[in-house]
Design an enzyme around this catalytic site. Structure first.
Site, PDB file in Angstrom:
ATOM      1  N   ASP A   1      34.123  60.022 -19.156  1.00  0.00           N
ATOM      2  CA  ASP A   1      34.402  59.229 -20.356  1.00  0.00           C
ATOM      3  C   ASP A   1      35.692  58.431 -20.174  1.00  0.00           C
ATOM      4  O   ASP A   1      36.588  58.841 -19.424  1.00  0.00           O
ATOM      5  CB  ASP A   1      34.532  60.184 -21.558  1.00  0.00           C
ATOM      6  CG  ASP A   1      34.390  59.462 -22.882  1.00  0.00           C
ATOM      7  OD1 ASP A   1      34.065  58.253 -22.891  1.00  0.00           O
ATOM      8  OD2 ASP A   1      34.620  60.108 -23.920  1.00  0.00           O
TER       9      ASP A   1
ATOM     10  N   LEU B   1      25.325  69.346  -0.819  1.00  0.00           N
ATOM     11  CA  LEU B   1      25.476  69.191  -2.269  1.00  0.00           C
ATOM     12  C   LEU B   1      24.230  68.535  -2.877  1.00  0.00           C
ATOM     13  O   LEU B   1      23.643  67.647  -2.254  1.00  0.00           O
ATOM     14  CB  LEU B   1      26.690  68.284  -2.539  1.00  0.00           C
ATOM     15  CG  LEU B   1      26.900  67.837  -3.988  1.00  0.00           C
ATOM     16  CD1 LEU B   1      27.558  68.951  -4.797  1.00  0.00           C
ATOM     17  CD2 LEU B   1      27.780  66.585  -4.061  1.00  0.00           C
TER      18      LEU B   1
ATOM     19  N   HIS C   1      33.304  50.264 -16.159  1.00  0.00           N
ATOM     20  CA  HIS C   1      32.121  50.938 -15.601  1.00  0.00           C
ATOM     21  C   HIS C   1      32.049  50.710 -14.088  1.00  0.00           C
ATOM     22  O   HIS C   1      31.697  51.608 -13.326  1.00  0.00           O
ATOM     23  CB  HIS C   1      30.845  50.420 -16.266  1.00  0.00           C
ATOM     24  CG  HIS C   1      30.777  50.715 -17.735  1.00  0.00           C
ATOM     25  ND1 HIS C   1      31.096  51.948 -18.255  1.00  0.00           N
ATOM     26  CD2 HIS C   1      30.457  49.939 -18.805  1.00  0.00           C
ATOM     27  CE1 HIS C   1      30.952  51.926 -19.578  1.00  0.00           C
ATOM     28  NE2 HIS C   1      30.570  50.715 -19.934  1.00  0.00           N
TER      29      HIS C   1
HETATM   30  C1  FPP Z   1      31.827  56.513 -20.738  1.00  0.00           C
HETATM   31  O1  FPP Z   1      32.840  55.558 -20.884  1.00  0.00           O
HETATM   32  C2  FPP Z   1      30.953  56.223 -19.663  1.00  0.00           C
HETATM   33  C3  FPP Z   1      29.628  55.910 -19.764  1.00  0.00           C
HETATM   34  C4  FPP Z   1      28.886  55.742 -21.008  1.00  0.00           C
HETATM   35  C5  FPP Z   1      28.798  55.704 -18.622  1.00  0.00           C
HETATM   36  C6  FPP Z   1      29.268  56.325 -17.356  1.00  0.00           C
HETATM   37  C7  FPP Z   1      29.042  55.353 -16.291  1.00  0.00           C
HETATM   38  C8  FPP Z   1      29.758  55.251 -15.163  1.00  0.00           C
HETATM   39  C9  FPP Z   1      30.818  56.192 -14.771  1.00  0.00           C
HETATM   40  C10 FPP Z   1      29.540  54.143 -14.208  1.00  0.00           C
HETATM   41  C11 FPP Z   1      28.163  54.040 -13.692  1.00  0.00           C
HETATM   42  C12 FPP Z   1      27.670  55.284 -13.103  1.00  0.00           C
HETATM   43  C13 FPP Z   1      27.021  55.350 -11.939  1.00  0.00           C
HETATM   44  C14 FPP Z   1      26.449  56.619 -11.480  1.00  0.00           C
HETATM   45  C15 FPP Z   1      26.875  54.187 -11.064  1.00  0.00           C
HETATM   46  P1  FPP Z   1      32.902  54.762 -22.237  1.00  0.00           P
HETATM   47  O2  FPP Z   1      32.294  53.427 -22.012  1.00  0.00           O
HETATM   48  O3  FPP Z   1      32.294  55.561 -23.330  1.00  0.00           O
HETATM   49  O4  FPP Z   1      34.458  54.651 -22.433  1.00  0.00           O
HETATM   50  P2  FPP Z   1      35.228  54.565 -23.822  1.00  0.00           P
HETATM   51  O5  FPP Z   1      34.961  55.853 -24.549  1.00  0.00           O
HETATM   52  O6  FPP Z   1      36.650  54.422 -23.404  1.00  0.00           O
HETATM   53  O7  FPP Z   1      34.695  53.371 -24.543  1.00  0.00           O
END
Ligand code: FPP
Length: 226
Positions: free
Chosen positions: A13, A124, A30
């Site tokens: 997150d 893994l 992201h």
């Molecule tokens: C949360 O940050 C993250 C997500 C909803 C998606 C997770 C995705 C990635 C780590 C990148 C893509 C993954 C792969 C496997 C290629 P948020 O957007 O909710 O952050 P915020 O809470 O600060 O808005």
């Protein structure tokens, strides 16, 4: 390595807030987050961890702005295409959990292809939770149970979950300072040790993971006993 640590699960997150702090578009967060996925996966593989489950897209994430959802879909597609050789090089098996039927045919196909091509890897297992929500997974498991006329024992429920055959979560980490589980691996984390860090996912490092693993080793796990 701690032999009691087989399964690490992470709620990645804080991508959006990381980007905002830098006056960047959320998508840049992201993009950076995807690089960290690779680093942490390789590190867990080097440490001899058996399972690493990462929350990449939740059943609730569809409610984000259309452009952000589209970006995440394209990012995932790109990620799988570039990752295959790295999985193979590191002997990492890939598995997806969640309801994949909501994704485009193209994305479903690259996910399936990655699972198949890494299926004989023995190191893994990296599990990506994609269009995943625990409640949705449990509902789908109950439907499977009913269809097979199975009694709802713990063993039978386990065998109908997306994580069938995978051991329970030992260590659950959430980045970005939020202290909640957000519909993630609710059944599988019944006895998981939980760690919450302020660090935004794009800044989460292998050093911080090592520190958390070291703290995990100091926790006394009683599994309801004394
Ligand atoms: C949360 O940050 C993250 C997500 C909803 C998606 C997770 C995705 C990635 C780590 C990148 C893509 C993954 C792969 C496997 C290629 P948020 O957007 O909710 O952050 P915020 O809470 O600060 O808005």
């Amino acid at each position: 390595m701690n032999k009691n640590l087989k399964h690490i699960a992470i709620i990645m997150d804080g991508n959006g807030r990381w980007a905002k702090e830098r006056n960047l578009n959320r998508t840049a967060g992201h993009e950076e987050g995807a690089k960290v996925v690779r680093n942490i996966t390789t590190h867990c593989s080097d440490l001899g961890i058996k399972y690493l489950t990462l929350y990449a897209f939740s059943t609730e994430n569809w409610s984000r702005p259309k452009l952000e959802v589209e970006f995440l879909m394209k990012l995932l597609e790109r990620y799988f295409r570039s990752e295959l050789l790295i999985y193979l090089k590191n002997n990492v098996k890939f598995k997806a959990i969640g309801d994949l039927s909501k994704f485009s045919k193209k994305l479903q196909s690259v996910i399936k292809d990655t699972e198949e091509k890494t299926s004989s890897c023995t190191g893994l297992t990296q599990i990506l939770a994609l269009n995943y929500g625990s409640r949705d997974e449990i509902c789908r498991a109950v439907k499977k149970l009913n269809k097979q006329n199975l009694e709802p024992s713990e063993e039978n429920i386990n065998s109908c979950l997306d994580t069938a055959g995978i051991c329970d979560v030992d260590l659950l980490i959430r980045t970005s300072g939020e202290i909640r589980i957000s519909n993630y691996l609710l059944w599988q984390s019944a006895y998981a040790e939980m760690f919450f860090t302020q660090t935004f996912w794009p800044e989460f490092s292998t050093q911080e993971l090592d520190d958390i693993i070291s703290d995990f080793g100091k926790r006394e796990r009683r599994f309801g006993g004394i």
